[in-house]
Motif scaffolding. Sequence first.
Motif, PDB file in Angstrom:
ATOM      1  N   VAL A  79      -5.934  10.518   7.577  1.00  0.00           N
ATOM      2  CA  VAL A  79      -6.282   9.801   6.352  1.00  0.00           C
ATOM      3  C   VAL A  79      -5.054   9.730   5.468  1.00  0.00           C
ATOM      4  O   VAL A  79      -4.259  10.677   5.418  1.00  0.00           O
ATOM      5  N   VAL A  80      -4.902   8.598   4.788  1.00  0.00           N
ATOM      6  CA  VAL A  80      -3.880   8.468   3.752  1.00  0.00           C
ATOM      7  C   VAL A  80      -4.556   8.048   2.456  1.00  0.00           C
ATOM      8  O   VAL A  80      -5.594   7.374   2.461  1.00  0.00           O
ATOM      9  N   LEU A  81      -3.972   8.486   1.366  1.00  0.00           N
ATOM     10  CA  LEU A  81      -4.345   8.022   0.036  1.00  0.00           C
ATOM     11  C   LEU A  81      -3.252   7.079  -0.397  1.00  0.00           C
ATOM     12  O   LEU A  81      -2.063   7.412  -0.280  1.00  0.00           O
ATOM     13  N   VAL A  82      -3.623   5.900  -0.855  1.00  0.00           N
ATOM     14  CA  VAL A  82      -2.620   4.924  -1.263  1.00  0.00           C
ATOM     15  C   VAL A  82      -2.890   4.432  -2.675  1.00  0.00           C
ATOM     16  O   VAL A  82      -4.020   4.493  -3.170  1.00  0.00           O
ATOM     17  N   GLU A  83      -1.820   3.967  -3.272  1.00  0.00           N
ATOM     18  CA  GLU A  83      -1.891   3.296  -4.569  1.00  0.00           C
ATOM     19  C   GLU A  83      -1.578   1.831  -4.318  1.00  0.00           C
ATOM     20  O   GLU A  83      -0.641   1.505  -3.578  1.00  0.00           O
ATOM     21  N   THR A  84      -2.378   0.956  -4.918  1.00  0.00           N
ATOM     22  CA  THR A  84      -2.156  -0.476  -4.757  1.00  0.00           C
ATOM     23  C   THR A  84      -2.839  -1.232  -5.883  1.00  0.00           C
ATOM     24  O   THR A  84      -3.825  -0.757  -6.439  1.00  0.00           O
ATOM     25  N   ALA A  85      -2.301  -2.399  -6.174  1.00  0.00           N
ATOM     26  CA  ALA A  85      -2.937  -3.306  -7.138  1.00  0.00           C
ATOM     27  C   ALA A  85      -3.849  -4.292  -6.424  1.00  0.00           C
ATOM     28  O   ALA A  85      -4.556  -5.066  -7.072  1.00  0.00           O
ATOM     29  N   LEU A  86      -3.868  -4.262  -5.096  1.00  0.00           N
ATOM     30  CA  LEU A  86      -4.674  -5.194  -4.316  1.00  0.00           C
ATOM     31  C   LEU A  86      -6.161  -4.870  -4.437  1.00  0.00           C
ATOM     32  O   LEU A  86      -6.548  -3.697  -4.389  1.00  0.00           O
ATOM     33  N   PRO A  87      -7.019  -5.895  -4.552  1.00  0.00           N
ATOM     34  CA  PRO A  87      -8.457  -5.642  -4.536  1.00  0.00           C
ATOM     35  C   PRO A  87      -8.915  -5.242  -3.126  1.00  0.00           C
ATOM     36  O   PRO A  87      -8.185  -5.434  -2.143  1.00  0.00           O
ATOM     37  N   ALA A  88     -10.119  -4.720  -3.029  1.00  0.00           N
ATOM     38  CA  ALA A  88     -10.645  -4.223  -1.756  1.00  0.00           C
ATOM     39  C   ALA A  88     -10.585  -5.273  -0.647  1.00  0.00           C
ATOM     40  O   ALA A  88     -10.217  -4.974   0.492  1.00  0.00           O
ATOM     41  N   LEU A 109       0.860  -1.178   0.000  1.00  0.00           N
ATOM     42  CA  LEU A 109       0.000   0.000   0.000  1.00  0.00           C
ATOM     43  C   LEU A 109       0.903   1.237   0.000  1.00  0.00           C
ATOM     44  O   LEU A 109       1.341   1.698   1.059  1.00  0.00           O
ATOM     45  N   ALA A 110       1.191   1.767  -1.177  1.00  0.00           N
ATOM     46  CA  ALA A 110       2.119   2.891  -1.329  1.00  0.00           C
ATOM     47  C   ALA A 110       1.413   4.205  -1.005  1.00  0.00           C
ATOM     48  O   ALA A 110       0.483   4.612  -1.707  1.00  0.00           O
ATOM     49  N   VAL A 111       1.854   4.866   0.051  1.00  0.00           N
ATOM     50  CA  VAL A 111       1.233   6.117   0.484  1.00  0.00           C
ATOM     51  C   VAL A 111       1.594   7.229  -0.494  1.00  0.00           C
ATOM     52  O   VAL A 111       2.754   7.519  -0.721  1.00  0.00           O
ATOM     53  N   ALA A 112       0.552   7.853  -1.051  1.00  0.00           N
ATOM     54  CA  ALA A 112       0.734   8.939  -2.015  1.00  0.00           C
ATOM     55  C   ALA A 112       0.340  10.289  -1.432  1.00  0.00           C
ATOM     56  O   ALA A 112       0.683  11.320  -1.976  1.00  0.00           O
ATOM     57  N   GLY A 113      -0.381  10.289  -0.329  1.00  0.00           N
ATOM     58  CA  GLY A 113      -0.793  11.518   0.332  1.00  0.00           C
ATOM     59  C   GLY A 113      -1.212  11.219   1.751  1.00  0.00           C
ATOM     60  O   GLY A 113      -1.723  10.141   2.040  1.00  0.00           O
TER      61      GLY A 113
END
Length: 178
Positions: A71-80, A45-49
Amino acid sequence: MKNQHDQKWLDQAVVIALGCSLPGSYPSREVLLDAAVDALASEGLAVAGRSSWWTSAAWPDPAAPAYLNGVVLVETALPAEAVLATLHRLEARFGRVRAEANAPRTLDLDLIAHGRTVLDGAVVVPHPRAHERLFVMGPLAQIAPAWRHPVNGRTAADLAAGASVGTDATPLADIAKL
């Protein structure tokens, strides 16, 4: 925060809320939450913000220890489903014990939204009550005011302005961190 004004990116971002009222084995709640943010990357879960930490009274018992939230915004390929399982695993690693509802806790990680995905089964996204909570929408509006709720279409800024729960939530610092 990268891409904070890019609606297409915001529509794909995963939104995670963090909170705690007890520091557990950490010297403070802030240190615990900082460590939890750092742990997200090792879980895909790569934190982008990232927002600043916000404080609010405990609910439903304001006599319980106050909460810190963010709150964090993350980028990921993982499904919910995999993101939620990861968040539960991290909570346990940080000493979270699920005893009674709304009890003081060392770490609470909530999957608020997974892009524009809408699920209403074993995993529910978007989070069914987050849009009512200032301690979630305030931090989200701080870093991504144009983020839009996947169901009602309202922006984070609008939802924060109309929040009805946790209305005493205030940021500890004015500057969000990445």
